[in-house]
Design a protein around this motif. Sequence first.
Motif, PDB file in Angstrom:
ATOM      1  N   GLY A 258      10.802  32.669  13.961  1.00 14.03           N
ATOM      2  CA  GLY A 258      10.189  32.310  15.240  1.00 14.03           C
ATOM      3  C   GLY A 258      10.405  30.843  15.538  1.00 14.03           C
ATOM      4  N   SER A 259       9.465  30.288  16.309  1.00  9.67           N
ATOM      5  CA  SER A 259       9.568  28.880  16.704  1.00  9.67           C
ATOM      6  C   SER A 259       8.178  28.264  16.719  1.00  9.67           C
ATOM      7  CB  SER A 259      10.229  28.757  18.089  1.00  9.67           C
ATOM      8  OG  SER A 259      10.343  27.401  18.480  1.00  9.67           O
ATOM      9  N   THR A 260       7.481  28.367  15.589  1.00 12.82           N
ATOM     10  CA  THR A 260       6.113  27.866  15.507  1.00 12.82           C
ATOM     11  C   THR A 260       6.100  26.461  14.918  1.00 12.82           C
ATOM     12  OG1 THR A 260       5.850  28.899  13.329  1.00 12.82           O
ATOM     13  CG2 THR A 260       5.172  30.185  15.236  1.00 12.82           C
ATOM     14  N   GLY A 261       5.084  25.711  15.276  1.00 11.48           N
ATOM     15  CA  GLY A 261       4.940  24.353  14.768  1.00 11.48           C
ATOM     16  C   GLY A 261       5.428  23.318  15.769  1.00 11.48           C
ATOM     17  N   GLU A 262       4.893  22.109  15.626  1.00 16.11           N
ATOM     18  CA  GLU A 262       5.217  21.031  16.563  1.00 16.11           C
ATOM     19  C   GLU A 262       6.668  20.579  16.465  1.00 16.11           C
ATOM     20  OE1 GLU A 262       2.460  17.988  15.623  1.00 16.11           O
ATOM     21  OE2 GLU A 262       0.690  19.089  16.319  1.00 16.11           O
ATOM     22  N   LEU A 263       7.300  20.730  15.294  1.00 17.19           N
ATOM     23  CA  LEU A 263       8.656  20.227  15.087  1.00 17.19           C
ATOM     24  C   LEU A 263       9.736  21.230  15.470  1.00 17.19           C
ATOM     25  CD1 LEU A 263       8.186  18.422  11.644  1.00 17.19           C
ATOM     26  CD2 LEU A 263       7.968  17.481  13.952  1.00 17.19           C
ATOM     27  N   SER A 264       9.353  22.400  15.932  1.00 19.46           N
ATOM     28  CA  SER A 264      10.345  23.424  16.271  1.00 19.46           C
ATOM     29  C   SER A 264      10.709  23.337  17.748  1.00 19.46           C
ATOM     30  CB  SER A 264       9.786  24.820  15.955  1.00 19.46           C
ATOM     31  OG  SER A 264      10.734  25.810  16.289  1.00 19.46           O
ATOM     32  N   THR A 265      12.030  23.533  18.026  1.00 20.94           N
ATOM     33  CA  THR A 265      12.514  23.476  19.412  1.00 20.94           C
ATOM     34  C   THR A 265      13.114  24.795  19.871  1.00 20.94           C
ATOM     35  OG1 THR A 265      14.642  22.623  18.617  1.00 20.94           O
ATOM     36  CG2 THR A 265      12.964  21.011  19.251  1.00 20.94           C
ATOM     37  N   GLY A 266      13.055  25.828  19.045  1.00 19.70           N
ATOM     38  CA  GLY A 266      13.607  27.128  19.402  1.00 19.70           C
ATOM     39  C   GLY A 266      13.577  28.055  18.204  1.00 19.70           C
ATOM     40  N   PRO A 267      13.810  29.347  18.439  1.00 23.62           N
ATOM     41  CA  PRO A 267      13.770  30.305  17.320  1.00 23.62           C
ATOM     42  C   PRO A 267      14.817  29.972  16.251  1.00 23.62           C
ATOM     43  CG  PRO A 267      13.739  31.430  19.431  1.00 23.62           C
ATOM     44  CD  PRO A 267      14.079  30.004  19.728  1.00 23.62           C
ATOM     45  N   HIS A 268      14.374  29.733  15.049  1.00 22.44           N
ATOM     46  CA  HIS A 268      15.285  29.457  13.948  1.00 22.44           C
ATOM     47  C   HIS A 268      14.503  29.521  12.635  1.00 22.44           C
ATOM     48  CE1 HIS A 268      13.342  25.535  14.176  1.00 22.44           C
ATOM     49  NE2 HIS A 268      13.864  25.242  12.991  1.00 22.44           N
ATOM     50  N   LEU A 269      15.228  29.463  11.525  1.00 20.44           N
ATOM     51  CA  LEU A 269      14.606  29.382  10.195  1.00 20.44           C
ATOM     52  C   LEU A 269      15.000  28.059   9.558  1.00 20.44           C
ATOM     53  CD1 LEU A 269      13.135  30.542   7.679  1.00 20.44           C
ATOM     54  CD2 LEU A 269      15.360  31.432   6.942  1.00 20.44           C
ATOM     55  N   HIS A 270      13.998  27.319   9.156  1.00 19.51           N
ATOM     56  CA  HIS A 270      14.251  26.110   8.363  1.00 19.51           C
ATOM     57  C   HIS A 270      14.096  26.504   6.895  1.00 19.51           C
ATOM     58  CE1 HIS A 270      14.221  21.822   7.258  1.00 19.51           C
ATOM     59  NE2 HIS A 270      13.339  22.202   6.334  1.00 19.51           N
ATOM     60  N   PHE A 271      15.174  26.423   6.140  1.00 18.52           N
ATOM     61  CA  PHE A 271      15.189  26.885   4.745  1.00 18.52           C
ATOM     62  C   PHE A 271      15.476  25.709   3.818  1.00 18.52           C
ATOM     63  CE2 PHE A 271      17.552  28.416   1.019  1.00 18.52           C
ATOM     64  CZ  PHE A 271      16.657  29.348   0.513  1.00 18.52           C
ATOM     65  N   GLU A 272      14.636  25.590   2.757  1.00 15.14           N
ATOM     66  CA  GLU A 272      14.820  24.532   1.764  1.00 15.14           C
ATOM     67  C   GLU A 272      14.933  25.143   0.372  1.00 15.14           C
ATOM     68  OE1 GLU A 272      11.642  21.775   2.052  1.00 15.14           O
ATOM     69  OE2 GLU A 272      11.957  21.340   4.179  1.00 15.14           O
ATOM     70  N   LEU A 273      15.710  24.472  -0.476  1.00 12.44           N
ATOM     71  CA  LEU A 273      15.908  24.890  -1.871  1.00 12.44           C
ATOM     72  C   LEU A 273      15.581  23.698  -2.761  1.00 12.44           C
ATOM     73  CD1 LEU A 273      16.905  27.034  -3.921  1.00 12.44           C
ATOM     74  CD2 LEU A 273      19.210  26.114  -3.600  1.00 12.44           C
ATOM     75  N   TRP A 274      14.576  23.888  -3.668  1.00  9.12           N
ATOM     76  CA  TRP A 274      14.130  22.799  -4.544  1.00  9.12           C
ATOM     77  C   TRP A 274      14.334  23.195  -6.005  1.00  9.12           C
ATOM     78  CZ3 TRP A 274      11.409  18.295  -2.739  1.00  9.12           C
ATOM     79  CH2 TRP A 274      11.243  18.257  -1.352  1.00  9.12           C
ATOM     80  N   ARG A 275      14.750  22.231  -6.822  1.00  9.19           N
ATOM     81  CA  ARG A 275      14.961  22.454  -8.259  1.00  9.19           C
ATOM     82  C   ARG A 275      14.310  21.317  -9.043  1.00  9.19           C
ATOM     83  NH1 ARG A 275      18.764  24.680 -11.966  1.00  9.19           N
ATOM     84  NH2 ARG A 275      17.763  24.489 -13.986  1.00  9.19           N
ATOM     85  N   ASP A 276      13.336  21.665  -9.907  1.00  7.84           N
ATOM     86  CA  ASP A 276      12.641  20.670 -10.729  1.00  7.84           C
ATOM     87  C   ASP A 276      11.999  19.575  -9.875  1.00  7.84           C
ATOM     88  OD1 ASP A 276      13.280  21.924 -13.138  1.00  7.84           O
ATOM     89  OD2 ASP A 276      15.238  20.935 -13.208  1.00  7.84           O
ATOM     90  N   GLY A 277      11.504  19.946  -8.680  1.00 10.73           N
ATOM     91  CA  GLY A 277      10.818  18.994  -7.828  1.00 10.73           C
ATOM     92  C   GLY A 277      11.716  18.175  -6.935  1.00 10.73           C
ATOM     93  N   PHE A 278      13.019  18.479  -6.897  1.00 15.91           N
ATOM     94  CA  PHE A 278      13.954  17.733  -6.056  1.00 15.91           C
ATOM     95  C   PHE A 278      14.724  18.702  -5.167  1.00 15.91           C
ATOM     96  CE2 PHE A 278      13.221  15.100  -9.763  1.00 15.91           C
ATOM     97  CZ  PHE A 278      12.988  13.855  -9.196  1.00 15.91           C
TER      98      PHE A 278
END
Length: 290
Positions: A258-278
């Motif tokens: 979807g496009s929820t939150g103040e930082l979103s400007t359109g339907p998309h997925l913000h995906f992050e990958l973290w390893r050992d806290g980085f």
Amino acid sequence: MAKKNKEPKKITKKLLNKYRLVILNEDTFEERISFKLNRLNVFVMVTITGIVLVAGTTFLIAFTPLREYIPGYSSTSLNLKATQLATTTDSLESVININQEYYKSIKKVLTGDVKTVEFDIDSAIQSQKLNPEEVDLAPSEQDIKLREEVSKEDKYSLFESEKSSTDFSLFPPVKGNITSGYNVNEKHYGVDVAVPKDTPVKAASSGTVIFAEWTAETGHVIILKHNNNLLTVYKHNASLTKQQGEQVKSGEVIATAGSTGELSTGPHLHFELWRDGFPTDPLNFIDFEQ
């Protein structure tokens, strides 16, 4: 000599002299009860009665709850409950401290503060069970050799230290066009993938949901904890289909885009990958293109 022999006989005679104890009716002088006694019988009876009383009192104090009514003795059940409560309180305090630190680390992931996200809950739990004074921190020869070998290897390979997990792979959570890439300098620790609204968002790997809440800046957010000290973060979702604590499998639907939150400007997925806290660039391990 004759006098000396007579004295023991007199003592024995006095002990064995018979007496009668009579109980009479005071008005009619009618005899009610009578006992034949001698001094030896009375002495034996008094001694036995005293021993029985002492033994009975000792038994009541040592083996029955009646001792709780004697001043100076505390309740056994209260002592047991107090001990159990003290142990439970100590355990709960340790668990609360661990969870608070872990939630702080998740907050750092959400806000992008990469420098302080170094907390691992498994290590924290283990540290509660160990006495630091009993742990030998001096490196062994094998440890030194291993560190030298590791230092010569690729430091930035995500799966280099997991050679035994040859079957491990990451599943694309969505398929779409990359609108914004990974950029540490701009504190953009993930990738933005443009997709239609309500597109199913899938788990990149099997794991546990450790966060599934709404945030003002990034809308519906869900975070999964996987093996190999991996965290995957999914932001700006329209809705979440999993709750905190649930187990998910690789490729299982966990949210809708979807496009929820103040930082979103359109339907998309913000995906992050973290390893050992980085953070790590997801494009090195996942192909999001259609």
